[in-house]
Design an enzyme around this catalytic site. Structure first.
Site, PDB file in Angstrom:
ATOM      1  N   CYS A 111      -9.320   1.596   0.827  1.00 49.65           N
ATOM      2  CA  CYS A 111      -8.552   0.365   0.617  1.00 49.65           C
ATOM      3  C   CYS A 111      -9.278  -0.887   1.104  1.00 49.65           C
ATOM      4  CB  CYS A 111      -7.186   0.472   1.282  1.00 49.65           C
ATOM      5  SG  CYS A 111      -6.212   1.832   0.648  1.00 49.65           S
ATOM      6  N   HIS A 247      -4.939  -6.795   2.579  1.00 53.50           N
ATOM      7  CA  HIS A 247      -4.625  -5.596   1.794  1.00 53.50           C
ATOM      8  C   HIS A 247      -3.115  -5.371   1.787  1.00 53.50           C
ATOM      9  CE1 HIS A 247      -4.292  -1.674   0.209  1.00 53.50           C
ATOM     10  NE2 HIS A 247      -4.217  -1.040   1.353  1.00 53.50           N
ATOM     11  N   ASN A 277       1.292  -0.566  -3.247  1.00 52.85           N
ATOM     12  CA  ASN A 277      -0.056  -0.535  -2.662  1.00 52.85           C
ATOM     13  C   ASN A 277      -1.025  -0.053  -3.740  1.00 52.85           C
ATOM     14  OD1 ASN A 277      -2.422   0.253  -1.370  1.00 52.85           O
ATOM     15  ND2 ASN A 277      -1.372   1.114   0.415  1.00 52.85           N
TER      16      ASN A 277
HETATM   17  N1  ACO Z   1      12.853   8.088   1.357  1.00 52.88           N
HETATM   18  C1  ACO Z   1      13.732   8.452   2.284  1.00 52.88           C
HETATM   19  N2  ACO Z   1      13.408   8.992   3.468  1.00 52.88           N
HETATM   20  C2  ACO Z   1      12.093   9.175   3.702  1.00 52.88           C
HETATM   21  C3  ACO Z   1      11.108   8.828   2.768  1.00 52.88           C
HETATM   22  C4  ACO Z   1      11.525   8.273   1.551  1.00 52.88           C
HETATM   23  N3  ACO Z   1      10.665   7.898   0.601  1.00 52.88           N
HETATM   24  N4  ACO Z   1       9.917   9.128   3.297  1.00 52.88           N
HETATM   25  C5  ACO Z   1      10.125   9.630   4.494  1.00 52.88           C
HETATM   26  N5  ACO Z   1      11.437   9.671   4.745  1.00 52.88           N
HETATM   27  C6  ACO Z   1      12.095  10.165   5.951  1.00 52.88           C
HETATM   28  C7  ACO Z   1      11.275  11.182   6.681  1.00 52.88           C
HETATM   29  O1  ACO Z   1      11.511  12.474   6.177  1.00 52.88           O
HETATM   30  C8  ACO Z   1      11.733  11.023   8.085  1.00 52.88           C
HETATM   31  O2  ACO Z   1      12.965  11.667   8.246  1.00 52.88           O
HETATM   32  P1  ACO Z   1      13.362  12.347   9.659  1.00 52.88           P
HETATM   33  O3  ACO Z   1      13.421  11.217  10.633  1.00 52.88           O
HETATM   34  O4  ACO Z   1      14.666  12.981   9.370  1.00 52.88           O
HETATM   35  O5  ACO Z   1      12.255  13.309   9.968  1.00 52.88           O
HETATM   36  C9  ACO Z   1      12.000   9.540   8.153  1.00 52.88           C
HETATM   37  O6  ACO Z   1      12.224   9.064   6.833  1.00 52.88           O
HETATM   38  C10 ACO Z   1      10.827   8.790   8.718  1.00 52.88           C
HETATM   39  O7  ACO Z   1      11.295   7.543   8.906  1.00 52.88           O
HETATM   40  P2  ACO Z   1      10.564   6.584   9.863  1.00 52.88           P
HETATM   41  O8  ACO Z   1      10.021   7.284  11.050  1.00 52.88           O
HETATM   42  O9  ACO Z   1      11.466   5.435  10.104  1.00 52.88           O
HETATM   43  O10 ACO Z   1       9.373   6.154   8.947  1.00 52.88           O
HETATM   44  P3  ACO Z   1       8.375   5.045   9.287  1.00 52.88           P
HETATM   45  O11 ACO Z   1       9.110   3.882   9.861  1.00 52.88           O
HETATM   46  O12 ACO Z   1       7.217   5.594  10.029  1.00 52.88           O
HETATM   47  O13 ACO Z   1       7.900   4.625   7.845  1.00 52.88           O
HETATM   48  C11 ACO Z   1       5.935   4.674   6.524  1.00 52.88           C
HETATM   49  C12 ACO Z   1       7.055   5.491   7.096  1.00 52.88           C
HETATM   50  C13 ACO Z   1       6.507   3.666   5.531  1.00 52.88           C
HETATM   51  C14 ACO Z   1       4.926   5.547   5.779  1.00 52.88           C
HETATM   52  C15 ACO Z   1       5.271   3.935   7.687  1.00 52.88           C
HETATM   53  O14 ACO Z   1       4.819   4.839   8.661  1.00 52.88           O
HETATM   54  C16 ACO Z   1       4.124   3.095   7.251  1.00 52.88           C
HETATM   55  O15 ACO Z   1       4.320   2.045   6.700  1.00 52.88           O
HETATM   56  N6  ACO Z   1       2.911   3.497   7.541  1.00 52.88           N
HETATM   57  C17 ACO Z   1       1.763   2.859   7.085  1.00 52.88           C
HETATM   58  C18 ACO Z   1       1.243   3.676   6.001  1.00 52.88           C
HETATM   59  C19 ACO Z   1       1.000   2.917   4.780  1.00 52.88           C
HETATM   60  O16 ACO Z   1       1.530   1.904   4.450  1.00 52.88           O
HETATM   61  N7  ACO Z   1       0.075   3.440   4.072  1.00 52.88           N
HETATM   62  C20 ACO Z   1      -0.368   2.853   2.899  1.00 52.88           C
HETATM   63  C21 ACO Z   1      -1.491   3.613   2.381  1.00 52.88           C
HETATM   64  S1  ACO Z   1      -2.813   3.624   3.431  1.00 52.88           S
HETATM   65  C22 ACO Z   1      -3.566   2.201   3.241  1.00 52.88           C
HETATM   66  O17 ACO Z   1      -3.367   1.490   2.328  1.00 52.88           O
HETATM   67  C23 ACO Z   1      -4.561   1.833   4.262  1.00 52.88           C
END
Ligand code: ACO
Length: 320
Positions: A111, A247, A277
């Site tokens: 990325c 990004h 993204n």
């Molecule tokens: N819909 C509903 N629930 C979901 C989904 C979804 N699509 N995905 C995960 N969940 C659930 C999980 O199963 C988990 O449930 P649990 O608590 O019962 O185990 C829960 O949601 C997780 O929620 P959070 O801990 O609040 O999730 P978080 O706040 O960490 O958000 C996310 C997840 C969006 C991936 C976050 O960690 C993030 O933004 N990370 C950065 C990663 C990113 O943006 N990557 C992009 C690609 S990499 C790059 O471009 C460099």
């Protein structure tokens, strides 16, 4: 180096969060609050290399040039159906640019690829080895994820962006870093089996894996440092910069970064709401959009900042 023209191209199919909730167990509220994404464009019937070539043609048009004026094509792409030839070679073919005096090659810095690619373009222009470089960032990330994994498939979109770069003094400073952390984001494809391979699991296919929270932390920490460092390296103050183009990984990442800067928040542009993204294409797609809207104008100062699998990061200061 200076930007002579920009262009972009998107797949025609729009996928909303509600549409995703019919595929995996998710909902608009979860996706919106965690990522800021409301919809994204996803490849369906388009051919990826033709989409990338369309972005390229638009950039060439915007530069007031014709394809034959291009003397180097550099593409950034993480993954597409063609492992070889390169996407750059495919674009050369589609645009009808005759060889042999227009070399082609692809790069892969995940990325952060737009920032890494700019640095390579600058090097070729500085040495005089190229005069008009076509630089394309094109990604079809939605074909790298497992569409049963709700944690990853909701995050991404597809798209292509391009620019024509020529010699000039507008590339003011840059910074590239890499920290070996391959486990944070990765995607493995199997190679062809051979009668000689013996290692267990060598040919395992693993759709994109993402340690979301670690990525979040790494991205926010690195971006804050890279932006400050690169602006200082350019001999400028943060408030001198007219536009911050980061990004578009996640709206919460962009928000967390910008809250750490005592700057007018509207200088941090974003379009992740309706693009998702798009990996290395996200910054140049955002730039093309803001140029065409008249928001980014000739003479304005810009900071680009990217981060991604590796873990690689980078930032650059450039005048439009
Ligand atoms: N819909 C509903 N629930 C979901 C989904 C979804 N699509 N995905 C995960 N969940 C659930 C999980 O199963 C988990 O449930 P649990 O608590 O019962 O185990 C829960 O949601 C997780 O929620 P959070 O801990 O609040 O999730 P978080 O706040 O960490 O958000 C996310 C997840 C969006 C991936 C976050 O960690 C993030 O933004 N990370 C950065 C990663 C990113 O943006 N990557 C992009 C690609 S990499 C790059 O471009 C460099």
């Amino acid at each position: 180096m200076k930007i002579l023209g920009t262009g972009s191209a998107l797949p025609k199919h729009t996928v909303t969060n509600d549409m995703l909730s019919e595929i995996v167990d998710t909902n608009d509220e979860w996706i919106t609050t965690r990522t800021g994404i409301k919809s994204r464009q996803i490849i369906t019937t388009e051919r990826f290399e033709e989409l990338a070539a369309l972005a390229a043609q638009r950039a060439i048009d915007a530069a007031g040039l014709v394809p034959e004026d291009i003397d180097f094509i550099i593409c950034h792409n993480v993954c597409n159906a063609y492992v070889t030839p390169s996407l750059a070679a495919l674009i050369q073919h589609i645009l009808g640019i005759k060889g042999p005096n227009c070399p082609t090659m692809d790069l892969n810095s995940a990325c952060a690829g737009f920032i890494y690619g700019l640095e390579i373009c600058e090097a070729f222009l500085q040495t005089g080895r190229a005069k008009k470089i076509l630089f394309v960032c094109a990604e079809e990330v939605t074909r790298m994820v497992d569409w049963t994994q709700r944690e990853t498939c909701v995050l991404f979109g597809d798209g292509a962006a391009a620019m024509v770069l020529g010699k000039g003094d507008n590339y003011l400073a840059s910074k590239l870093t890499s920290t070996p952390m391959p486990e944070v984001i990765y995607y493995r494809l199997p190679c062809e089996p051979t009668p000689f391979e013996t290692g267990e699991g060598i040919d395992t296919h693993i759709a994109m894996q993402l340690k979301g929270r670690e990525v979040f932390r790494m991205a926010v920490t690195s971006a804050q440092k890279d932006i400050k460092d690169v602006v200082a390296k350019a001999g400028l103050q943060l408030e001198d910069i007219d536009h911050y183009l980061l990004h578009q990984a996640n709206m919460r990442i962009v928000d967390a970064i910008k809250q750490n800067f005592d700057l007018p928040q509207e200088r941090f542009h974003h379009n992740i709401e309706y693009r998702g993204n798009t990996s290395s294409a996200s910054i140049p797609m955002l730039l093309d959009e803001k140029i065409r809207e008249g928001v980014v104008k000739r003479g304005d100062l810009m900071v680009f900042n990217g981060f991604g699998a590796g873990f690689v990061t980078g930032a650059a200061v450039m005048r439009y």
